[in-house]
Design a protein around this motif. Structure first.
Motif, PDB file in Angstrom:
ATOM      1  N   SER A  13      48.054  -2.293   2.355  1.00  0.00           N
ATOM      2  CA  SER A  13      47.401  -3.811   2.611  1.00  0.00           C
ATOM      3  C   SER A  13      47.432  -4.309   4.025  1.00  0.00           C
ATOM      4  N   ILE A  14      48.645  -4.312   4.386  1.00  0.00           N
ATOM      5  CA  ILE A  14      48.738  -4.744   5.967  1.00  0.00           C
ATOM      6  C   ILE A  14      48.178  -3.943   6.918  1.00  0.00           C
ATOM      7  N   GLY A  15      48.268  -2.530   6.810  1.00  0.00           N
ATOM      8  CA  GLY A  15      47.720  -1.520   7.622  1.00  0.00           C
ATOM      9  C   GLY A  15      46.391  -1.600   7.605  1.00  0.00           C
ATOM     10  N   THR A  16      45.659  -1.980   6.585  1.00  0.00           N
ATOM     11  CA  THR A  16      44.057  -1.856   6.683  1.00  0.00           C
ATOM     12  C   THR A  16      43.746  -3.122   7.168  1.00  0.00           C
ATOM     13  N   GLN A  17      44.458  -4.317   6.954  1.00  0.00           N
ATOM     14  CA  GLN A  17      44.023  -5.410   7.657  1.00  0.00           C
ATOM     15  C   GLN A  17      44.245  -5.466   9.050  1.00  0.00           C
ATOM     16  N   THR A  18      45.390  -4.764   9.748  1.00  0.00           N
ATOM     17  CA  THR A  18      45.367  -4.611  11.043  1.00  0.00           C
ATOM     18  C   THR A  18      44.368  -3.855  11.680  1.00  0.00           C
ATOM     19  N   ILE A  19      43.774  -2.781  11.028  1.00  0.00           N
ATOM     20  CA  ILE A  19      42.641  -1.996  11.509  1.00  0.00           C
ATOM     21  C   ILE A  19      41.446  -2.762  11.594  1.00  0.00           C
ATOM     22  N   ASP A  20      41.369  -3.790  10.502  1.00  0.00           N
ATOM     23  CA  ASP A  20      40.105  -4.735  10.392  1.00  0.00           C
ATOM     24  C   ASP A  20      40.063  -5.673  11.618  1.00  0.00           C
ATOM     25  N   ILE A  21      41.251  -6.179  12.150  1.00  0.00           N
ATOM     26  CA  ILE A  21      41.245  -7.197  13.242  1.00  0.00           C
ATOM     27  C   ILE A  21      41.223  -6.495  14.639  1.00  0.00           C
ATOM     28  N   ILE A  25      40.604  -7.730  19.143  1.00  0.00           N
ATOM     29  CA  ILE A  25      41.623  -7.715  20.161  1.00  0.00           C
ATOM     30  C   ILE A  25      41.121  -6.487  21.187  1.00  0.00           C
ATOM     31  N   ASP A  26      42.396  -6.424  22.136  1.00  0.00           N
ATOM     32  CA  ASP A  26      41.817  -5.458  23.190  1.00  0.00           C
ATOM     33  C   ASP A  26      43.139  -4.525  22.760  1.00  0.00           C
ATOM     34  N   ALA A  27      42.866  -3.598  22.219  1.00  0.00           N
ATOM     35  CA  ALA A  27      43.679  -2.536  21.587  1.00  0.00           C
ATOM     36  C   ALA A  27      43.270  -1.195  21.337  1.00  0.00           C
ATOM     37  N   GLU A  28      44.361  -0.337  21.482  1.00  0.00           N
ATOM     38  CA  GLU A  28      43.681   1.260  21.237  1.00  0.00           C
ATOM     39  C   GLU A  28      44.688   1.725  20.331  1.00  0.00           C
ATOM     40  N   VAL A  29      44.498   2.678  19.538  1.00  0.00           N
ATOM     41  CA  VAL A  29      45.534   3.186  18.375  1.00  0.00           C
ATOM     42  C   VAL A  29      46.107   4.531  18.981  1.00  0.00           C
ATOM     43  N   GLN A  43      39.651   9.212   7.319  1.00  0.00           N
ATOM     44  CA  GLN A  43      38.593   8.173   7.908  1.00  0.00           C
ATOM     45  C   GLN A  43      38.803   7.100   8.796  1.00  0.00           C
ATOM     46  N   GLN A  44      40.177   6.684   8.957  1.00  0.00           N
ATOM     47  CA  GLN A  44      40.627   6.095   9.868  1.00  0.00           C
ATOM     48  C   GLN A  44      40.750   6.705  10.985  1.00  0.00           C
ATOM     49  N   ALA A  45      41.306   7.911  11.226  1.00  0.00           N
ATOM     50  CA  ALA A  45      41.544   8.706  12.337  1.00  0.00           C
ATOM     51  C   ALA A  45      40.188   9.249  12.903  1.00  0.00           C
ATOM     52  N   ARG A  46      39.041   9.590  12.389  1.00  0.00           N
ATOM     53  CA  ARG A  46      37.996   9.933  12.732  1.00  0.00           C
ATOM     54  C   ARG A  46      37.195   8.496  13.557  1.00  0.00           C
ATOM     55  N   ALA A  47      37.858   7.239  12.972  1.00  0.00           N
ATOM     56  CA  ALA A  47      36.965   6.222  13.695  1.00  0.00           C
ATOM     57  C   ALA A  47      37.807   5.792  14.931  1.00  0.00           C
ATOM     58  N   LEU A  48      39.151   5.934  14.919  1.00  0.00           N
ATOM     59  CA  LEU A  48      39.995   5.472  15.841  1.00  0.00           C
ATOM     60  C   LEU A  48      40.595   6.365  16.719  1.00  0.00           C
ATOM     61  N   HIS A  49      40.381   7.638  16.725  1.00  0.00           N
ATOM     62  CA  HIS A  49      40.761   8.652  17.520  1.00  0.00           C
ATOM     63  C   HIS A  49      42.218   8.490  18.028  1.00  0.00           C
ATOM     64  N   PRO A  50      43.236   8.491  17.226  1.00  0.00           N
ATOM     65  CA  PRO A  50      44.642   8.389  17.734  1.00  0.00           C
ATOM     66  C   PRO A  50      45.051   9.754  17.867  1.00  0.00           C
ATOM     67  N   LYS A  51      46.158   9.889  18.777  1.00  0.00           N
ATOM     68  CA  LYS A  51      46.634  11.195  19.241  1.00  0.00           C
ATOM     69  C   LYS A  51      47.413  11.932  18.178  1.00  0.00           C
ATOM     70  N   LEU A  52      48.223  10.924  17.394  1.00  0.00           N
ATOM     71  CA  LEU A  52      49.064  11.508  16.153  1.00  0.00           C
ATOM     72  C   LEU A  52      48.787  10.892  14.795  1.00  0.00           C
ATOM     73  N   LEU A 265      45.328 -13.172  10.332  1.00  0.00           N
ATOM     74  CA  LEU A 265      45.671 -14.313  11.326  1.00  0.00           C
ATOM     75  C   LEU A 265      46.949 -14.001  11.979  1.00  0.00           C
ATOM     76  N   PRO A 266      48.107 -14.045  11.122  1.00  0.00           N
ATOM     77  CA  PRO A 266      49.380 -13.648  11.556  1.00  0.00           C
ATOM     78  C   PRO A 266      49.564 -12.293  12.148  1.00  0.00           C
ATOM     79  N   ILE A 267      48.746 -11.089  11.538  1.00  0.00           N
ATOM     80  CA  ILE A 267      48.754 -10.140  12.202  1.00  0.00           C
ATOM     81  C   ILE A 267      48.083 -10.273  13.638  1.00  0.00           C
ATOM     82  N   GLN A 268      46.912 -10.765  13.626  1.00  0.00           N
ATOM     83  CA  GLN A 268      46.495 -10.824  15.050  1.00  0.00           C
ATOM     84  C   GLN A 268      47.389 -11.496  15.977  1.00  0.00           C
ATOM     85  N   TYR A 269      47.841 -12.594  15.582  1.00  0.00           N
ATOM     86  CA  TYR A 269      48.619 -13.290  16.470  1.00  0.00           C
ATOM     87  C   TYR A 269      49.967 -12.475  16.918  1.00  0.00           C
TER      88      TYR A 269
END
Ligand code: NDP
Ligand code: MG
Length: 383
Positions: A13-21, A25-29, A43-52, A265-269
């Protein structure tokens, strides 16, 4: 400033909402982890291209490796994988959104490696707040709260101008069983417990909200984050979940943070602090809310809060015992092996059984956690 994130528990729940915001913000995964949900992780990996990418479960990790074979993403499993994600050299901030005590070792490793922590995983501070806060102080890293109540306090604290907090007031929705008597709680079902009135969350925290243990865990979390004794933390039931928590100063002035109940909002802040940037969360309309209600918590029907207060007063390994027993009892409840009302009873019985350790090492905490889980299983098995 651009953030380089490892998201532990990216599929929850928190993980997917983090990805949603992330688009706000200026962030890289850098790294993403799951337990078993490799379909979503892929799916998340193909969209966000993490190293691990990490699947805690070995079999899931094997399948994930095959699924990501056409990419240059490294795949790992188990605690080694979680720790590698938490300490990845390219990461500066770790979002701890795994559920349960499994978050402790990766969080400690991340702090040790000098990473800032956006902390959702409350079980970490409940079990080992002393060790984690001490390590964070030594390393000079930030522990930025994601839990909505602690984020609310954190946001209010920005207005303190160096004045100490005199008191914290934690708001609680009261959960799905607000107003029920202890007698009525003897017949509630798993489905009823999992229907939270205001928040959509993972099954474990939703159950904790129904027993009110969640507020007890948050009380301990607040003690560690804001260095206050448990007597200085009041719990008030606020059914609408609009006021996320409040602080009080020596002169009696009270500050609150308000917003619609939405974790983004709290995740983003936690990820933009001290800056604020536009957020996807709908704005609050007080006229639409209409009225807000407040009640004292019912300690008789919901004894879990007082168990947490006891653990908070004892300190030492008491938080680890409380949490281990609660995780085990909630696990049994969620697999239909325990009635709802037995959860706090088993936690109370376990707290009486496990020897107290005053100044626990990490090993003591891990041992207390294991002993508490075993005690719950033996108490249930003994019937
Ligand atoms: P979820 O159950 O929705 O997600 C948990 C995540 O952790 C999933 O990615 C899950 O993988 C992974 N996970 C579960 N077990 C393990 C394990 N043994 N090893 C490694 N990874 C594991 O939980 P939530 O997002 O609701 O909660 C996460 C944390 O945040 C909890 O500590 C909770 O108390 C706290 N929190 C949550 C809030 C919320 O609104 N949800 C609000 C405030 C705090 P998989 O998908 O495979 O199960
Ligand atoms: Mg909360």
């Amino acid at each position: 400033m651009k953030k380089h994130l490892s998201i532990l528990g990216a599929t929850g729940s928190i993980g997917t909402q983090t990805i949603d915001i992330l688009s706000s913000i200026d962030a890289e995964v850098v790294a993403l982890t799951t337990n078993r949900n490799i379909k979503l992780l892929e799916q998340q990996a193909r969209a966000l291209h993490p190293k691990l990418c990490v699947a805690f479960d070995e079999t899931a990790a094997r399948d994930l490796k095959i699924a990501l074979a056409d990419t240059d993403i490294t795949v790992m499993s188990g605690m080694d994988g979680l720790v590698a994600a938490a300490t990845h050299p390219d990461c500066d901030t770790v979002v701890t959104a795994v559920v349960g005590m499994v978050g402790l070792l990766p969080t400690l490793a991340a702090v040790d490696a000098g990473k800032d922590i956006a902390l959702a995983n409350k079980e970490t501070l409940v079990c080992a707040g002393g060790l984690v806060m001490e390590a964070a102080r030594k390393k000079g890293v930030h522990i930025l709260p994601v839990d909505s109540e602690h984020s609310a306090i954190f946001q209010c604290v920005q207005a303190c101008q160096g004045n100490p907090l005199d008191k914290i007031i934690l708001t609680a929705s009261g959960g799905p069983f607000f107003g029920k008597t202890a007698e009525e709680l003897r017949t509630v079902t798993r489905e009823q417990a999992l229907k939270h009135p205001n928040w959509s969350m993972g099954a474990k925290i939703t159950t904790d909200s129904a027993t009110m243990m969640n507020k007890g865990l948050e009380l301990i979390e607040a003690m560690w984050l804001y260095d206050l004794p448990q007597e200085k933390i009041e719990i008030v039931v606020h059914r609408e979940s609009i006021i996320h928590s409040l602080i009080e100063f020596a002169d009696g002035a009270v500050l609150a943070q308000l917003g619609v109940p939405d974790m983004r909002l709290p995740i983003q802040y936690a990820l933009t602090y001290p800056a604020r940037v536009p957020c996807k969360v709908p704005r609050l309309s007080l006229a639409e809310v209409g009225k807000m209600t407040f009640y004292p918590p019912d300690d008789k029907a919901f004894p879990a809060m007082n168990l947490a207060r006891q653990a908070a007063s004892r300190k030492g390994n008491a938080g680890a015992v409380l949490n281990g027993a609660n995780e085990a009892a909630v696990g049994l409840f969620l697999s239909d092996k325990l009635p709802f009302w037995r959860i706090p009873e088993l936690v109370a019985q376990t707290m009486e059984r496990i020897p107290f350790v005053n100044d626990p090492t990490l090993d003591d905490i891990l041992t207390s956690d294991r002993e508490a889980r075993e005690a719950v299983l033996s108490l249930v098995g003994a019937e």
